[in-house]
Enzyme design. Structure first.
Site, mmCIF file in Angstrom:
data_model
loop_
_atom_site.group_PDB
_atom_site.id
_atom_site.type_symbol
_atom_site.label_atom_id
_atom_site.label_comp_id
_atom_site.label_asym_id
_atom_site.label_seq_id
_atom_site.Cartn_x
_atom_site.Cartn_y
_atom_site.Cartn_z
ATOM 1 N N THR A 157 38.927 79.939 6.653
ATOM 2 C CA THR A 157 40.141 79.612 5.898
ATOM 3 C C THR A 157 41.030 80.847 5.767
ATOM 4 O O THR A 157 40.514 81.958 5.761
ATOM 5 C CB THR A 157 39.704 79.185 4.476
ATOM 6 O OG1 THR A 157 38.849 78.083 4.607
ATOM 7 C CG2 THR A 157 40.855 78.866 3.571
ATOM 8 N N ASP A 188 35.831 73.532 0.037
ATOM 9 C CA ASP A 188 36.250 74.161 -1.218
ATOM 10 C C ASP A 188 37.754 74.447 -1.280
ATOM 11 O O ASP A 188 38.310 74.634 -2.363
ATOM 12 C CB ASP A 188 35.528 75.506 -1.368
ATOM 13 C CG ASP A 188 35.855 76.428 -0.196
ATOM 14 O OD1 ASP A 188 35.626 76.020 0.969
ATOM 15 O OD2 ASP A 188 36.364 77.531 -0.432
HETATM 16 N N1 ASP Z 1 35.911 77.211 3.267
HETATM 17 C C1 ASP Z 1 36.390 76.436 4.367
HETATM 18 C C2 ASP Z 1 35.850 75.062 4.313
HETATM 19 O O1 ASP Z 1 34.735 74.890 3.917
HETATM 20 C C3 ASP Z 1 36.063 77.015 5.685
HETATM 21 C C4 ASP Z 1 36.148 78.497 5.762
HETATM 22 O O2 ASP Z 1 36.676 79.169 4.955
HETATM 23 O O3 ASP Z 1 35.678 79.059 6.704
HETATM 24 O O4 ASP Z 1 36.535 74.152 4.725
#
Ligand code: ASP
Length: 298
Positions: A157, A188
C-alpha cells in the site's frame, strides 16, 4: 482560515512495505520524492493537510511502480480491485472506498467521501459515487501493467500523513491489495483505526503490510494511543510493526509512517524494504530512504 497560519508543518509519504525487485530502487526513490513534492507545494503555500495527503497519494497512484491506482495488484480473477482511506484530523471525518474498480485515483474518491455521512462504500456503489462526483473513470484493464501480470505475490500500500501550518493533521492510504486475493477482499487500508488514523489532538499514522493482521491488531489505534501517551512516532510505529509476526505468523510484515501533533515524524518497518520520503518546516531539503538499513548507513 488557519488560527496559527505559520506553525510548523511536516509531510511524510511511503511507497509500501515490500521487497523491491532488482533494479526497482531508483523508481521507488524517485517516486516517493515526486509524491512528496506534490504535497509539499501545498503545505508551503499554506494549504491543508488533507489537500497535501491527497495530492501526494494521487502521484503515487499514477506511478506504476507502486501497488495503487495504475499498477495495482491483481486478485484471484486477474482483476484490479482497489481500496483507499482518508481521515481529516480536524473533525475525525473518514472517507474510504473498498474493492473499487475502474477509477483513476481511488484516493480522490475517498477524499470526496469525507463530505458524506457514510465512512466506507465498496464495489459498484463506490464507482457510481465517483461518477456522480465527476471523478475520472477508466476502463479497469487500463490500470493493469505488465509488471503486475507477471508477479506472483506482492503487497505494498502507499500512504501519506501531514501536518499543515494551521496545526491540522490528515492521513491517507491507497492500495491494489494483495495479489491473488479473493474477489471483494478488503484489507486494513480503508479501515480507520487499522490502516490509518488522524486526530489533530494527537497525530496521524498510515500503514502498509499484512492487512488481515493489521486489522486483527487494530494497529493504527495502538499507535494513536502511544502518541497520546507522548511516545515518539518512530518508537510507536516500530513497536506496532514488531507485533505483526506474533499474531500473523513469521511472514506477517509491514511498515508505517506517523506524525505527532507537535510535528515530530517517524517511520519503521519489518518488511525487507520500505521507501519513505519526508520534509518538515525545519528541513531545507527533502530526505528519502529505501529502508532503515539505508538510513542507518547514512
Ligand atoms: N495492507 C494492504 C492490504 O492488506 C496491502 C499492503 O499494504 O501491502 O490490502
Amino acid at each position: 482560515m488557519f488560527e496559527n497560519p505559520s506553525g510548523p508543518w511536516a509531510l511524510i509519504v511511503h511507497g509500501g512495505a515490500k521487497e523491491m525487485g532488482p533494479g526497482e530502487e531508483d523508481a521507488n526513490r524517485q517516486g516517493v520524492l515526486e509524491a512528496l513534492a506534490e504535497g509539499r507545494k501545498i503545505l508551503e503555500r499554506g494549504g491543508t493537510a488533507v489537500d497535501a495527503v491527497e495530492a501526494s497519494i494521487r502521484k503515487l497512484e499514477d506511478l506504476p511502480i507502486f501497488n495503487a491506482g495504475h499498477g495495482s495488484s491483481l486478485n484471484e480473477e486477474g482483476e484490479v480491485e482497489m481500496c483507499s482511506g482518508m481521515m481529516d484530523g480536524r473533525d475525525l471525518s473518514v472517507g474510504a472506498v473498498g474493492a473499487i474498480k475502474g477509477v483513476r485515483n481511488p484516493v480522490s474518491v475517498a477524499r470526496a467521501m469525507l463530505g458524506e455521512k457514510e465512512t466506507l462504500i465498496v464495489g459498484e456503489g463506490a464507482r457510481t459515487f465517483a461518477r456522480n462526483k465527476n471523478l475520472p473513470l477508466v476502463n479497469n484493464d487500463a490500470l493493469i501493467t505488465e509488471l503486475r501480470e507477471s508477479e506472483l505475490a506482492e503487497h505494498d500500500t502507499v500512504g501519506a500523513v501531514a501536518l499543515d501550518k494551521g496545526g491540522n493533521i490528515a492521513a491517507g492510504t491507497s492500495t491494489g491489495g494483495l495479489t491473488g486475493a479473493h474477489v471483494g477482499r478488503i484489507g486494513d487500508s480503508p479501515v480507520p483505526g487499522c490502516g490509518f488514523y488522524a486526530d489533530n489532538h494527537v497525530g496521524a499514522v498510515a500503514f502498509s503490510g499484512d492487512g488481515e493482521t493489521i486489522q486483527r491488531l487494530a494497529l493504527a489505534g495502538r499507535v494513536m494511543a502511544a502518541l497520546d501517551r507522548g511516545e515518539h512516532p518512530e518508537q510507536a510505529v516500530a513497536k506496532a510493526v514488531a507485533m505483526l509476526p506474533g499474531t500473523g505468523g513469521a511472514d506477517a510484515d509491514g511498515g508505517g509512517i506517523a506524525i505527532s501533533k507537535d510535528g515530530r515524524v517517524g517511520w519503521a518497518h519489518n518488511s525487507p524494504d520500505f521507501a519513505v520520503a519526508m520534509i518538515t518546516s525545519d528541513m531545507n531539503e527533502p530526505k528519502a530512504w529505501l529502508g532503515k538499513k539505508e538510513e542507518k548507513n547514512g
